[in-house]
Design a protein around this motif. Structure first.
Motif, PDB file in Angstrom:
ATOM      1  N   ASN A 147    -120.622 -92.023  28.750  1.00  0.00           N
ATOM      2  CA  ASN A 147    -121.005 -91.380  29.750  1.00  0.00           C
ATOM      3  C   ASN A 147    -121.734 -91.879  30.906  1.00  0.00           C
ATOM      4  O   ASN A 147    -122.793 -91.396  31.263  1.00  0.00           O
ATOM      5  CB  ASN A 147    -122.172 -90.073  29.032  1.00  0.00           C
ATOM      6  CG  ASN A 147    -121.093 -89.412  28.238  1.00  0.00           C
ATOM      7  OD1 ASN A 147    -120.092 -88.911  28.420  1.00  0.00           O
ATOM      8  ND2 ASN A 147    -121.657 -89.047  27.057  1.00  0.00           N
ATOM      9  N   VAL A 148    -121.498 -93.135  31.233  1.00  0.00           N
ATOM     10  CA  VAL A 148    -121.807 -93.924  32.345  1.00  0.00           C
ATOM     11  C   VAL A 148    -121.016 -93.623  33.441  1.00  0.00           C
ATOM     12  O   VAL A 148    -120.042 -93.808  33.498  1.00  0.00           O
ATOM     13  CB  VAL A 148    -122.114 -95.433  32.120  1.00  0.00           C
ATOM     14  CG1 VAL A 148    -122.411 -96.204  33.282  1.00  0.00           C
ATOM     15  CG2 VAL A 148    -122.785 -95.725  30.905  1.00  0.00           C
ATOM     16  N   VAL A 149    -121.911 -93.215  34.691  1.00  0.00           N
ATOM     17  CA  VAL A 149    -121.125 -92.827  35.916  1.00  0.00           C
ATOM     18  C   VAL A 149    -120.534 -94.146  36.499  1.00  0.00           C
ATOM     19  O   VAL A 149    -121.327 -95.107  36.745  1.00  0.00           O
ATOM     20  CB  VAL A 149    -122.010 -92.035  36.958  1.00  0.00           C
ATOM     21  CG1 VAL A 149    -121.262 -91.901  38.238  1.00  0.00           C
ATOM     22  CG2 VAL A 149    -122.405 -90.620  36.265  1.00  0.00           C
TER      23      VAL A 149
ATOM     24  N   ILE B 261    -125.876 -99.964  25.896  1.00  0.00           N
ATOM     25  CA  ILE B 261    -124.598 -99.603  26.773  1.00  0.00           C
ATOM     26  C   ILE B 261    -123.999-100.929  27.370  1.00  0.00           C
ATOM     27  O   ILE B 261    -122.729-101.082  27.235  1.00  0.00           O
ATOM     28  CB  ILE B 261    -125.061 -98.853  27.693  1.00  0.00           C
ATOM     29  CG1 ILE B 261    -125.881 -97.492  27.429  1.00  0.00           C
ATOM     30  CG2 ILE B 261    -123.900 -98.567  28.639  1.00  0.00           C
ATOM     31  CD1 ILE B 261    -124.834 -96.703  26.621  1.00  0.00           C
ATOM     32  N   LEU B 262    -124.648-101.765  27.819  1.00  0.00           N
ATOM     33  CA  LEU B 262    -124.262-103.132  28.398  1.00  0.00           C
ATOM     34  C   LEU B 262    -123.863-104.203  27.465  1.00  0.00           C
ATOM     35  O   LEU B 262    -123.386-105.239  27.733  1.00  0.00           O
ATOM     36  CB  LEU B 262    -125.046-103.358  29.645  1.00  0.00           C
ATOM     37  CG  LEU B 262    -125.142-102.424  30.857  1.00  0.00           C
ATOM     38  CD1 LEU B 262    -125.693-103.115  31.986  1.00  0.00           C
ATOM     39  CD2 LEU B 262    -123.442-102.035  31.027  1.00  0.00           C
ATOM     40  N   GLY B 263    -124.836-104.265  26.325  1.00  0.00           N
ATOM     41  CA  GLY B 263    -124.496-105.290  25.345  1.00  0.00           C
ATOM     42  C   GLY B 263    -125.437-106.680  25.294  1.00  0.00           C
ATOM     43  O   GLY B 263    -125.105-107.600  24.745  1.00  0.00           O
TER      44      GLY B 263
ATOM     45  N   GLN C 275    -114.695 -98.300  28.983  1.00  0.00           N
ATOM     46  CA  GLN C 275    -115.577 -98.186  28.025  1.00  0.00           C
ATOM     47  C   GLN C 275    -116.937 -97.354  28.329  1.00  0.00           C
ATOM     48  O   GLN C 275    -117.500 -96.743  27.619  1.00  0.00           O
ATOM     49  CB  GLN C 275    -115.950 -99.722  27.589  1.00  0.00           C
ATOM     50  CG  GLN C 275    -116.805-100.111  26.580  1.00  0.00           C
ATOM     51  CD  GLN C 275    -117.033-101.550  26.294  1.00  0.00           C
ATOM     52  OE1 GLN C 275    -116.032-102.223  26.182  1.00  0.00           O
ATOM     53  NE2 GLN C 275    -118.488-101.888  26.024  1.00  0.00           N
ATOM     54  N   LEU C 276    -117.253 -97.927  29.550  1.00  0.00           N
ATOM     55  CA  LEU C 276    -118.765 -97.522  30.255  1.00  0.00           C
ATOM     56  C   LEU C 276    -118.433 -95.785  30.329  1.00  0.00           C
ATOM     57  O   LEU C 276    -119.337 -94.985  29.917  1.00  0.00           O
ATOM     58  CB  LEU C 276    -119.043 -97.915  31.530  1.00  0.00           C
ATOM     59  CG  LEU C 276    -119.484 -99.558  31.231  1.00  0.00           C
ATOM     60  CD1 LEU C 276    -119.587-100.105  32.683  1.00  0.00           C
ATOM     61  CD2 LEU C 276    -120.816 -99.561  30.510  1.00  0.00           C
TER      62      LEU C 276
END
Length: 131
Positions: free
Chosen positions: A99-101, A28-30, A94-95
């Motif tokens: 589906n990142v809140v 998710i964050l890379g 992008q987040l």
């Protein structure tokens, strides 16, 4: 001669679910996996994560760590970690697509820079701050 700190080396985090946190920080964050070790005597993983090859995070797993105390009032200790990004609005979008809140974009009253927060799988606040 007085000694001085040269630079920040890394921040260490303890996670409750190693697989979930590893996926969050890498997929998710890379972040880049620099090293990964299982320490059988401690039933613990140690994952070294980088921004590129720059070592920045150390992720640990331990059996049954106590939960992070954040609410209703913040506890003493680490409040959040922050990362510099070129375009906070693009990062936020992008987040959200993954589906990142995400909290709303805000502007720092002192610097005029844009930023926002998310929470990692263990509810640790993470800030993305405009360069």
């Amino acid at each position: 001669m007085k000694s001085t700190i040269i630079r920040h080396h890394h921040t260490a985090l303890i996670c409750s679910d190693y697989t979930v946190s590893k996926k969050f920080y890498t997929e998710i964050l890379g972040f880049t996996v620099l090293a990964e070790h299982y320490r059988a005597e401690r039933l613990s993983y140690k994952l070294d994560l980088g921004i590129g090859q720059d070592y920045v995070l150390e992720l640990f797993s331990f059996p049954n760590p106590p939960p992070r105390v954040s609410y209703p009032a913040e506890a003493c200790g680490l409040r959040h970690i922050a990362f510099v990004v070129e375009n906070p609005a693009a990062w936020r979008e992008q987040l959200l697509q993954q589906n990142v809140v995400c909290e709303d974009l805000r502007v720092d009253e002192f610097t005029g820079k844009t930023f926002f927060f998310i929470r990692d799988p263990d509810d640790l606040p993470i800030e993305f701050y405009e360069v």
